[in-house]
Design an enzyme around this catalytic site. Sequence first.
Site, PDB file in Angstrom:
ATOM      1  N   GLU A  43       7.153   1.735  17.074  1.00 26.82           N
ATOM      2  CA  GLU A  43       7.266   2.305  15.743  1.00 26.82           C
ATOM      3  C   GLU A  43       6.740   3.565  15.732  1.00 26.82           C
ATOM      4  O   GLU A  43       5.903   3.913  15.796  1.00 26.82           O
ATOM      5  CB  GLU A  43       6.623   1.126  14.548  1.00 26.82           C
ATOM      6  CG  GLU A  43       6.813   1.756  13.276  1.00 26.82           C
ATOM      7  CD  GLU A  43       6.070   1.086  12.285  1.00 26.82           C
ATOM      8  OE1 GLU A  43       5.568  -0.157  12.356  1.00 26.82           O
ATOM      9  OE2 GLU A  43       6.148   1.277  10.972  1.00 26.82           O
ATOM     10  N   ARG A 269      -1.958  -8.732  24.214  1.00 29.41           N
ATOM     11  CA  ARG A 269      -1.958  -7.568  23.898  1.00 29.41           C
ATOM     12  C   ARG A 269      -3.247  -7.003  25.093  1.00 29.41           C
ATOM     13  O   ARG A 269      -4.051  -7.845  24.889  1.00 29.41           O
ATOM     14  CB  ARG A 269      -1.960  -6.882  22.492  1.00 29.41           C
ATOM     15  CG  ARG A 269      -3.084  -7.475  21.725  1.00 29.41           C
ATOM     16  CD  ARG A 269      -2.835  -7.159  20.191  1.00 29.41           C
ATOM     17  NE  ARG A 269      -2.724  -5.722  19.921  1.00 29.41           N
ATOM     18  CZ  ARG A 269      -1.787  -5.151  19.144  1.00 29.41           C
ATOM     19  NH1 ARG A 269      -0.604  -5.887  19.003  1.00 29.41           N
ATOM     20  NH2 ARG A 269      -1.988  -4.025  18.884  1.00 29.41           N
ATOM     21  N   LYS A 279      -2.956   1.577  15.770  1.00 29.17           N
ATOM     22  CA  LYS A 279      -2.587   2.771  15.462  1.00 29.17           C
ATOM     23  C   LYS A 279      -3.144   3.068  14.181  1.00 29.17           C
ATOM     24  O   LYS A 279      -3.189   4.264  13.764  1.00 29.17           O
ATOM     25  CB  LYS A 279      -0.875   2.858  15.239  1.00 29.17           C
ATOM     26  CG  LYS A 279      -0.396   3.278  16.600  1.00 29.17           C
ATOM     27  CD  LYS A 279       1.251   3.337  16.704  1.00 29.17           C
ATOM     28  CE  LYS A 279       1.979   2.273  16.646  1.00 29.17           C
ATOM     29  NZ  LYS A 279       3.381   2.253  16.666  1.00 29.17           N
TER      30      LYS A 279
HETATM   31  P1  ATP Z   1      -0.730  -1.297  16.729  1.00 32.02           P
HETATM   32  O1  ATP Z   1      -1.097  -2.568  16.468  1.00 32.02           O
HETATM   33  O2  ATP Z   1      -1.425  -0.100  17.557  1.00 32.02           O
HETATM   34  O3  ATP Z   1      -0.165  -0.521  15.370  1.00 32.02           O
HETATM   35  P2  ATP Z   1       2.217  -2.017  17.232  1.00 32.02           P
HETATM   36  O4  ATP Z   1       2.270  -3.144  17.802  1.00 32.02           O
HETATM   37  O5  ATP Z   1       2.192  -1.993  15.739  1.00 32.02           O
HETATM   38  O6  ATP Z   1       0.508  -1.480  17.564  1.00 32.02           O
HETATM   39  P3  ATP Z   1       4.528  -0.691  17.974  1.00 32.02           P
HETATM   40  O7  ATP Z   1       4.727   0.697  17.966  1.00 32.02           O
HETATM   41  O8  ATP Z   1       5.134  -1.570  16.831  1.00 32.02           O
HETATM   42  O9  ATP Z   1       2.856  -0.782  17.818  1.00 32.02           O
HETATM   43  O10 ATP Z   1       4.537  -1.408  19.421  1.00 32.02           O
HETATM   44  C1  ATP Z   1       5.625  -1.371  20.501  1.00 32.02           C
HETATM   45  C2  ATP Z   1       5.567  -2.240  21.392  1.00 32.02           C
HETATM   46  O11 ATP Z   1       4.398  -2.035  22.122  1.00 32.02           O
HETATM   47  C3  ATP Z   1       5.237  -3.542  20.716  1.00 32.02           C
HETATM   48  O12 ATP Z   1       6.267  -4.461  21.571  1.00 32.02           O
HETATM   49  C4  ATP Z   1       3.980  -4.205  20.767  1.00 32.02           C
HETATM   50  O13 ATP Z   1       3.929  -5.544  20.803  1.00 32.02           O
HETATM   51  C5  ATP Z   1       3.570  -3.455  21.792  1.00 32.02           C
HETATM   52  N1  ATP Z   1       2.046  -3.081  21.952  1.00 32.02           N
HETATM   53  C6  ATP Z   1       1.418  -2.573  21.080  1.00 32.02           C
HETATM   54  N2  ATP Z   1      -0.074  -2.493  21.253  1.00 32.02           N
HETATM   55  C7  ATP Z   1      -0.091  -3.041  22.423  1.00 32.02           C
HETATM   56  C8  ATP Z   1      -1.183  -3.381  23.098  1.00 32.02           C
HETATM   57  N3  ATP Z   1      -2.619  -3.390  22.785  1.00 32.02           N
HETATM   58  N4  ATP Z   1      -1.275  -4.364  24.226  1.00 32.02           N
HETATM   59  C9  ATP Z   1       0.074  -4.637  24.755  1.00 32.02           C
HETATM   60  N5  ATP Z   1       1.362  -4.353  24.003  1.00 32.02           N
HETATM   61  C10 ATP Z   1       1.187  -3.607  22.774  1.00 32.02           C
HETATM   62 MG    MG Z   2       4.088  -2.485  14.877  1.00 25.94          MG
END
Ligand code: ATP
Ligand code: MG
Length: 567
Positions: A43, A269, A279
Site C-alpha cells: 500500500e 510477519r 508503517k
Molecule cells: P504495516 O503493518 O507496516 O503497515 P502492511 O502489511 O500494512 O504493513 P503493506 O504495504 O500492505 O503493509 O504490505 C505489503 C506486503 O508486505 C503485504 O503482503 C504484507 O503482508 C507484507 N508485509 C508487511 N509487513 C511485513 C512484515 N513485517 N513481515 C512480512 N511481510 C510483511
Molecule cells: Mg496493509
Amino acid sequence: MTNSSDTLAVAIDDKPRDFIREIIAVDIDSGRYNEIVTRFPPEPNGYLHIGHCKSMCLNFGVASEFHGRCHLRFDDTNPTKEEQEFMTAIEADVRWLGFDWGKHQYFASDNFEQLYNWAEYLITKNKAYVDDLTIEEMREYRGTLTEPGRDSPNRNRSVDENMGLFRAMRAGEFADGACVLRAKIDMASGNINLRDPVLYRIIRAHHPRTGDAWCIYPTYDYAHGQSDAIEGVTHSLCTLEFEDHRPLYDWLIENLPTPSRPRQYEFSRLNLSYTVLSKRRLTQLVLDGHVTGWDDPRMPTLAGLRRRGLPAAALRDFASRIGVTKSDSVVEMALLEHCVRDNLNKLALRRMAVLDPLKVVIENYPEGKSEELEALNNPENDADGTRMVSFGRELWIERDDFMEDPPKKFFRLAPGREVRLRYAYYLTCTEVIKDSSGNVTELRCNYDPATKSGGSPDGRKVKATLHWVSAEHAVAAEVRLYDNLFTAETPGAASGNMLDDINPDSMGILSNCQLEPALSETAIGDTVQFERQGYFAADPDSTPERPVFNRTIGLRDTWAKVQKNQG
Ligand code: ATP
Ligand code: MG
C-alpha cells in the site's frame, strides 16, 4: 504443464524448502497450475521496511525458482493516506533489493470500474446491500467474539432499492460516511469478518491516480482478492493477520464471476528486536521528527538501511536465514548484523581512517619527506589488489590508541613503548606534549627505518598494530555513528508507547575525522571497512571537500554469543 519437473527439481533442491514452497511444488506436480503467479502488494502509504523485504524475497523468490512471475501491485484503495512519493520510493527499493517485475506492474485502482461492476453484480444476486447505520450502531449490531451479531434493519432492502442507493453513492449524492455497501453473508458467523463486511465506503479524497473520478472506494478485503483474480495470481501470500479474512477472500471469489481462482496462504510477519515494523509507527517517527526522514540511517526502512550502508545481498541472505513459517516470533537484531558483517567482510575494501585524531610527530623522519607504502585492499579477496598510502613525518593516530599511564592489559602506544604502524614502520613514543590544562595534544616519536612494511630484522616483537593517516595528505570528514533507535527489545511493550523507549543516544556526530585520501573517492552508497573500526558508507550529504560517512556497523559480532547463551 510447460515446466518439466526435472528443471524444477534442480531449481529448488538447493533452496531452503518451506511450507509455501511445498504447497507450490505440489500444485505444479499435480498440474493444477501451468505457471505460478505471485504478487507483492504494497500500500503506497509509506516506505518499505525490512518486513517487506521478507515478503518480497518470498514472492519474487518462489516466482523465480518455479519459473513463474511476480507482479508489483500497488494496493492503492485508500486515497486519504496514499501518495505518489511513496510509489516512486517503493519502486526504487524493490529494484535495489534486486527484484524485477518486468512489465507486470499493476494498480488496484486500475480495477475500480470492474470492482464496481462486480459490486452491482452482488446486489443483483441479493448478496450485497446498502446500509446507513452509523458507525456506532454498526459496531453494536456486529456482536463480539462470543456473541453473534444481529441483522441490520436495512438488510432486507430490495435489489432495486439497493441498486438505486448504490448508484446514488457513486454519483455523490450522499455525504462521506453516510452509508456503505455491505456483503450479505452471515451476521451469526463465528468469524466476525463474515458478519456482512463493508465492501465500499464514501470518501471524498483526491486519489493519486484516479483523481476525483470516484467518491466511493472499495475496502482492502473487497479489492485485494479480486485484483489477484484479475491479474491471474495463483498464490496470494500474505501475513498471518489475514488468516481470519481467508473465508471472506474465498466467499468473494466464489460469488463473483472472476476470471481465475487465486488462493490465499498466510505466513508469519517479521518482527525484529529493538525496532518497530509498522508503517503507522514509522510514519509517526518521521512526522514527529524523531528521525530526519524515511531514509534516516536509523530507520528499518529499505531506504534507511541502504543509506546506512547495508548491502542488498545481506538483506536477502537475512530473509533466507529466517525462513518462512507460520509461527510468530521476534528475530534478534544480532542476526541481521551478523548477515551484514558476513557480507561486508568478503566485499568491503579496507581503508584507514582516524575517527578521534591525535597528532604524532616522528622526530627522526626527515622534514619535507614523504613516501608511498603498499597496502592491501582486502585480505579476504586477493583480486581487490593493493593501493599506495602516503606516509610522512606527521601522522594522525586514534586518541584512544595511546595512554600515558597504561593499565596492565593495554598493549597499544604509551611513553617508551614500541608499536607497529599498519603497512609502515615500528614507532616508539618518546615524549608527550600537553596543553595548559593537561590534555595530551601531541606525541613525539621515533621510527625504525629497518622495519618497513611492519617486520623487524632483529626479530623484535611488538604487541599492537595501529592504523594511522598521514597528516599532510589526510582528508577531514564527518562521521555519523548510530545505535538502535530504541533501548527496549520490544519498543512500547512496558508502557504502550514506543516513544518511552526511544534511545536518546541513537546518533552521534564526529566532526573532525581524518581519512586517507582514497576514501574521498568512495561512491555514495558504497560501504568500506575502516580498519579496526567497522564498516562505513559514504552518505549523500558528502561534498567533494567534505566527505560524510555513516557507520554501518562495528566489527564485533555478537551473534555467536547470543546463540551460545540461548543454546
Ligand atoms: P504495516 O503493518 O507496516 O503497515 P502492511 O502489511 O500494512 O504493513 P503493506 O504495504 O500492505 O503493509 O504490505 C505489503 C506486503 O508486505 C503485504 O503482503 C504484507 O503482508 C507484507 N508485509 C508487511 N509487513 C511485513 C512484515 N513485517 N513481515 C512480512 N511481510 C510483511
Ligand atoms: Mg496493509
